[in-house]
Design a protein around this motif. Sequence first.
Motif, PDB file in Angstrom:
ATOM      1  N   LEU B 121      18.645  72.613  43.751  1.00  0.00           N
ATOM      2  CA  LEU B 121      19.131  71.897  42.577  1.00  0.00           C
ATOM      3  C   LEU B 121      19.131  70.376  42.774  1.00  0.00           C
ATOM      4  O   LEU B 121      19.642  69.863  43.766  1.00  0.00           O
ATOM      5  CB  LEU B 121      20.552  72.363  42.241  1.00  0.00           C
ATOM      6  CG  LEU B 121      21.206  71.638  41.068  1.00  0.00           C
ATOM      7  CD1 LEU B 121      20.451  71.904  39.778  1.00  0.00           C
ATOM      8  CD2 LEU B 121      22.656  72.053  40.915  1.00  0.00           C
ATOM      9  N   PHE B 123      20.120  67.058  40.204  1.00  0.00           N
ATOM     10  CA  PHE B 123      20.680  66.770  38.889  1.00  0.00           C
ATOM     11  C   PHE B 123      20.490  65.295  38.567  1.00  0.00           C
ATOM     12  O   PHE B 123      20.208  64.475  39.460  1.00  0.00           O
ATOM     13  CB  PHE B 123      22.164  67.150  38.817  1.00  0.00           C
ATOM     14  CG  PHE B 123      23.038  66.385  39.761  1.00  0.00           C
ATOM     15  CD1 PHE B 123      23.456  65.087  39.465  1.00  0.00           C
ATOM     16  CD2 PHE B 123      23.448  66.963  40.965  1.00  0.00           C
ATOM     17  CE1 PHE B 123      24.261  64.382  40.338  1.00  0.00           C
ATOM     18  CE2 PHE B 123      24.243  66.251  41.846  1.00  0.00           C
ATOM     19  CZ  PHE B 123      24.645  64.951  41.530  1.00  0.00           C
ATOM     20  N   ARG B 170      20.046  68.941  34.635  1.00  0.00           N
ATOM     21  CA  ARG B 170      19.284  69.444  35.776  1.00  0.00           C
ATOM     22  C   ARG B 170      17.891  68.814  35.781  1.00  0.00           C
ATOM     23  O   ARG B 170      17.298  68.571  34.728  1.00  0.00           O
ATOM     24  CB  ARG B 170      19.155  70.959  35.629  1.00  0.00           C
ATOM     25  CG  ARG B 170      18.307  71.660  36.647  1.00  0.00           C
ATOM     26  CD  ARG B 170      18.106  73.100  36.236  1.00  0.00           C
ATOM     27  NE  ARG B 170      19.357  73.861  36.281  1.00  0.00           N
ATOM     28  CZ  ARG B 170      19.738  74.594  37.335  1.00  0.00           C
ATOM     29  NH1 ARG B 170      18.962  74.692  38.379  1.00  0.00           N
ATOM     30  NH2 ARG B 170      20.872  75.252  37.313  1.00  0.00           N
TER      31      ARG B 170
END
Lengths: 357, 210
Positions: B121, B123, B170
């Motif tokens: 991930l 962001f 995201r």
Amino acid sequence: MAYIFSIFEGFLIPATEWPERDLNYFPTTANVAIDLLKDKEPILLTHFTYNNLVFGGAKRSGLKASDMYDIFYNQIWLSLTNISAGLVSTDQYYNFYIWNAYTQKVNLNQIQNNSLDGISFSSDITGVYNPLVQKSTVIKIQAVNGQPVINGSFGFLFDVGGNYNLFITGLRIATLPLVHIIPDSFEFTLTYALVNAVNMFLKEQRRNLVDMPLRSYKAKAFIDDTSFGSARTNLDQHGGKLFAIAIPFEKITPVVNNLNGLSSIAVNEDISKYTEITTCPLLVVYQKSTQVAYCFEVDSIDTTNKVIKLQYPVTNNLPAGDIEIYPAIYGIISNISQEGMAGKFSVVDFEAKEVFI
Amino acid sequence: MQSITGLGSLSTLFVYPQPDLDNYKVEYLDNGDFVSFAGTRTIGYPYIPVSLRKITASYTFKTRTDFQTLNSFYKFTNGQLSRFWLACWSQEFNLAQNVNANDPYIMVSFSQLTTKNDTNLRFFIITKEGDLIIRKVTSYEVETTGYERVMLDTAMPIGLNITDVVFFGRLILARHASDFVVKIQRADGEDMIGQVNLVYQEVPYEYSEV
């Protein structure tokens, strides 16, 4: 022993081996490929016929020159006499020869151009031709300049008379006056030819087939009946025909008052902000007063100095106030229809796709 | 101010121009198969435990410069060939507590990031000052407050109040999944008004390569 000398076979044949009979040892007619004459110095061809000759009331074997001599000599030879140029998408070149097969001097006084604009000889071939002398030149068919439909001839006027012509047919890129686009209808697309697959490890495999995008668009355009007359002629044959398709959102205006005679066009707009013009090989110039669209090949574009250089200078009278200029691509029209015919105007609904030349 | 870290070996990034958010669709494509024979149970075979995002977006532009940005980026990636980092403009996360400058973590609420443990991930945060912050997540912890503590690869460059955050979403690894389609309404001098329509597709198998 008498011998017959054969110049074709190059050895001596004893005459006694042929009894007296009506024998044509060589055919009296012959097809000779024109290529023989095209790229060689004129060669001496002599044709003999073995025949029965009568001397003093008695038959004798002997040789007689045939009339074949006159098939080759005492005339002018052109090669080529017919050029079927097909679709002329880029400039085409053809070798062309004139052979004086007279045994005397002849003079080519003039070459008549019958409806062949944009086609020229690389050198001057008029003037005196000495006996048995050949002159050659190169014929250039320009892709853009000239009529969309090539159908005409050059007539060669020699002082000895005769009817000598070179016929040329073909199709050039057609330019349609499809520049006044109706906004809501316009859709422009960039497509990269790509192969995209997923392998058994779930990894995408992507390969570009061409590293530049193919442009296409759908649009509706106003068209005037005056120009639609000629446009319809082109549309009737749009299958297999190339068109110069204007990019309507990158209009440019010239700095000068008239394009006539120019090979470089300075423009007012900041073309460094234009996205398509640098990869456009053509310019379409639409003349408002006549509703005729002209097409010019682009040589290079200098975005810094805002100059577009053309391959050939403009030869038409195109005042700046009477024209609109657009970059253009080579395109094929994949779908076209005419609708809303009312009064003087109609609307043409079309889809066009770029092709790489 | 822009503070961007954690993109790995791939530096191509597409955040701006912002798409038309009223015409922005994120689809989650299935990423597996179901198999069954007549009279037997249906069995699912997920390939990987995440879905592919497919994003359909439009970009309205008013100037040639804006159009040039979109057009150039499509050409830069050679259409659908090259992958890049793409901002997914759906407001996916909530900042739960104010952040101090040089904090190595941020607190996020109601996102269940810990259960997914998504170490790929990245962001992006856009503040009301127009700052852009991009970070990679290294680990997650669930706090007693119920919020999740998200550890970052690099400390936060500035302090942030919750109310400073305009967008918190995201970053996905994606490629173009369509032709570049533009509808142009008007083009007159510098003005150029129209709309570009694009489709993107995530390439989740390739996170490990960057």
